[in-house]
Structure formats: structure tokens, C-alpha cells
Motif scaffolding. Structure first.
Motif, mmCIF file in Angstrom:
data_model
loop_
_atom_site.group_PDB
_atom_site.id
_atom_site.type_symbol
_atom_site.label_atom_id
_atom_site.label_comp_id
_atom_site.label_asym_id
_atom_site.label_seq_id
_atom_site.Cartn_x
_atom_site.Cartn_y
_atom_site.Cartn_z
ATOM 1 N N GLN A 22 35.691 41.638 31.798
ATOM 2 C CA GLN A 22 36.466 41.013 32.795
ATOM 3 C C GLN A 22 37.300 40.594 31.617
ATOM 4 O OE1 GLN A 22 35.698 40.155 36.076
ATOM 5 N NE2 GLN A 22 34.156 41.299 36.140
ATOM 6 N N LEU A 23 37.645 40.340 30.569
ATOM 7 C CA LEU A 23 38.546 39.905 30.065
ATOM 8 C C LEU A 23 39.636 41.204 29.726
ATOM 9 C CD1 LEU A 23 37.145 36.888 27.563
ATOM 10 C CD2 LEU A 23 38.190 37.368 29.549
ATOM 11 N N SER A 26 40.693 41.915 32.827
ATOM 12 C CA SER A 26 42.296 40.963 33.263
ATOM 13 C C SER A 26 43.473 41.187 32.215
ATOM 14 C CB SER A 26 41.955 39.266 33.504
ATOM 15 O OG SER A 26 40.486 39.363 34.030
ATOM 16 N N VAL A 29 45.624 44.025 33.634
ATOM 17 C CA VAL A 29 45.624 44.476 35.574
ATOM 18 C C VAL A 29 47.033 43.323 35.136
ATOM 19 C CG1 VAL A 29 45.527 43.307 37.321
ATOM 20 C CG2 VAL A 29 43.815 44.583 36.542
ATOM 21 N N MET A 30 46.840 42.297 34.528
ATOM 22 C CA MET A 30 47.728 40.930 34.033
ATOM 23 C C MET A 30 49.231 42.245 33.522
ATOM 24 S SD MET A 30 47.991 37.510 32.203
ATOM 25 C CE MET A 30 46.497 36.845 33.194
ATOM 26 N N ALA A 50 43.013 41.789 42.378
ATOM 27 C CA ALA A 50 41.863 40.970 41.729
ATOM 28 C C ALA A 50 40.960 42.418 42.249
ATOM 29 C CB ALA A 50 41.414 40.140 42.665
ATOM 30 N N GLN A 53 41.383 44.416 39.403
ATOM 31 C CA GLN A 53 40.933 44.071 38.330
ATOM 32 C C GLN A 53 39.329 44.550 38.058
ATOM 33 O OE1 GLN A 53 38.385 41.569 38.129
ATOM 34 N NE2 GLN A 53 38.084 41.499 35.854
ATOM 35 N N ALA A 57 36.711 46.744 36.068
ATOM 36 C CA ALA A 57 35.772 46.089 35.117
ATOM 37 C C ALA A 57 34.762 46.630 35.613
ATOM 38 C CB ALA A 57 35.528 45.089 35.567
ATOM 39 N N VAL A 78 35.936 38.603 40.258
ATOM 40 C CA VAL A 78 37.711 37.664 40.519
ATOM 41 C C VAL A 78 37.455 37.925 41.299
ATOM 42 C CG1 VAL A 78 39.841 38.275 40.207
ATOM 43 C CG2 VAL A 78 37.772 38.045 38.031
#
Length: 262
Positions: A22-23, A26, A29-30, A50, A53, A57, A78
Motif C-alpha cells: 500500500q505504501l 501510494s 502514484v504520488m 485512489a 493506487q 497495490a 485507499v
């Protein structure tokens, strides 16, 4: 090397790998959003980011060997948080929801066993197997979940003895309270690997593929002659079931029956 270590992490502690992915998703995607803003002067919609992401994931998790049931969790985590935030709910609500899911699925940390619930067709098939036993038989459910199946079977067979073993704290508490009115039904808190199987005529489980080889060795060592081991849906690798009972449900479930010590 890294891929092998991540695969091992997913095998041993899948929840930690899921959180790590998940991290990672994220962060990726950021980075893509920042690139789109700087290079294209375009800011992607928050919901779209979202969903991207979640898809990333989920894909990474499947690639690294997480069980299929992690797919919807990774996909929706998310976006669900985003939806909760958009609903102007108190900030403790997502945390409470996450803690509730964690306490219900605590087994997935060490035993790699999520919360699976036996359907009514599975209960009826189990009941048919129990009807073949003497009236005072003993039954144990390894990973008894919320205790519904155990409680209903105990009601139908009042002369028999029913035991559930559960290591997820919230599941244990709910099933313990549920079975309190049944004098012939008890729930024990603890690992299924610490349960002694020698006193039982039928050992039932609805686990996952991961613990089945070890469970077979435990059953062969502890179960008495003629006692049955029944698994909902999950096979023991290399050990054909003596009996397969299709349940004809949406999951194509089946009960697999062995006598480890004939």
C-alpha cells in the motif's frame, strides 16, 4: 533477491506485505501525479488516483504471491478511506474499522488463515456426516470464526460435544458469547496448532492452502483410528480425499474428507 525476500514475507506475515505494498503503490502514484502536474499541467482527479493506487497495490500483491482474497482488500483500501473522508465522518471511524478488521483476521498474521464463514450448505453437509456417528460424538472446529456453524450444530446434536478453537480476539469473543447458552459447546482461545485432536471423532477446518500440509502431519500424529478430518474447499497437497462432497454454491465449495489413521 529482493523479490524472494518479499515472497517469503508474504508467506510468513501477509498483512505486513500488504501494508508495505500500500505504501509503495501510494508513493508511485504520488510520483505520477506530480509528474502529470509539472509536465502536462494536468491534475488527475483524486478518486482516479485512489483507484489507480488500489489497482497497483492489488497487482503487486498478486504478483508477489499474496492469496487471492487479498486482492479486493488491496484494491479497495485507499478508495474506501477516501470515501469515508468525503462523508465527513469522525476521524476515529476509519481507525475503528481497520482495528475491527484486524482483530477479526488476526489469524492471517501468523497462521495465514483469513476469516472464512461456512455457508448453510456446508453446515447441512457437515450435519449429514455427523448423523453417521454415535450420538455422543466429539467435534472440533479448528478456526471456528464467529461460531455460527458450531452453535447451530450443537443445538441439533444435544448429546454430542462441540469445541471451537479461535485465535482472532474479536472473533473469539463473539463466538464465546454466542455459544454460552449451549452447554455442549465451548470455544477455546488459542492457536489451532496447540489443540489436541486425539479426543475427537470429526475434526473440521476452513483454513487456507498454506497450513494444510502441516495440518495433515498433525492429524496423522494425533487423531485416533477411524476419526475423520474434513476440510472445506482446501486440499492437502499430494493426499487425495477419500470423499468429496460438492456444495453447489457460488464459490464451488466442497467438503473433502480423509481418515488420517484408518
Amino acid at each position: 533477491m529482493l523479490i524472494r525476500e518479499l515472497n517469503e514475507l508474504g508467506r510468513r506475515v501477509p498483512l505486513l506485505l500488504a501494508l508495505l505494498l500500500q505504501l509503495v503503490a501510494s508513493a508511485l502514484v504520488m510520483a505520477l501525479v506530480l509528474l502529470a502536474v509539472k509536465a502536462l499541467h494536468w491534475r488527475p482527479p483524486l478518486l482516479g488516483a485512489a483507484l489507480l493506487q488500489g489497482a497497483l497495490a492489488a497487482s503487486l500483491g498478486r504478483w508477489l504471491g499474496l492469496s487471492p482474497w487479498w486482492l479486493p482488500i488491496n484494491l479497495a483500501f485507499v478508495p474506501a478511506l477516501l470515501a469515508l473522508n468525503a462523508g465527513d465522518l469522525p476521524r476515529w471511524v476509519p481507525l475503528a474499522g481497520f482495528l475491527g478488521l484486524l482483530l477479526l483476521n488476526w489469524n492471517s498474521l501468523g497462521e495465514r488463515v483469513p476469516l472464512y464463514l461456512t455457508g448453510r450448505r456446508g453446515e447441512r453437509a457437515l450435519s449429514d456426516l455427523l448423523r453417521e456417528l454415535p450420538a455422543d460424538f466429539a467435534f472440533i472446529d479448528l478456526g471456528s470464526g464467529l461460531g455460527g456453524t458450531l452453535c447451530r450444530l450443537a443445538r441439533d446434536y444435544p448429546q454430542a460435544r462441540f469445541v471451537g478453537v479461535e485465535s482472532a480476539p474479536l472473533s473469539f469473543l463473539m463466538s464465546w458469547l454466542r455459544c454460552l447458552p449451549r452447554r455442549n459447546c465451548r470455544i477455546r482461545y488459542g492457536s489451532l496448532w496447540k489443540a489436541e485432536l486425539g479426543d475427537f471423532d470429526l475434526v473440521y477446518c476452513f483454513l487456507s492452502p498454506a497450513p494444510m500440509p502441516r495440518l495433515w502431519e498433525k492429524a496423522r500424529t494425533q487423531m485416533r483410528r477411524g476419526a475423520r478430518l474434513v476440510s472445506n474447499s482446501f486440499e492437502i497437497p499430494g493426499v487425495p480425499a477419500e470423499q468429496v462432497i460438492p456444495l453447489d454454491d457460488w464459490r464451488a465449495s466442497r467438503l473433502l474428507v480423509w481418515r488420517p489413521n484408518r
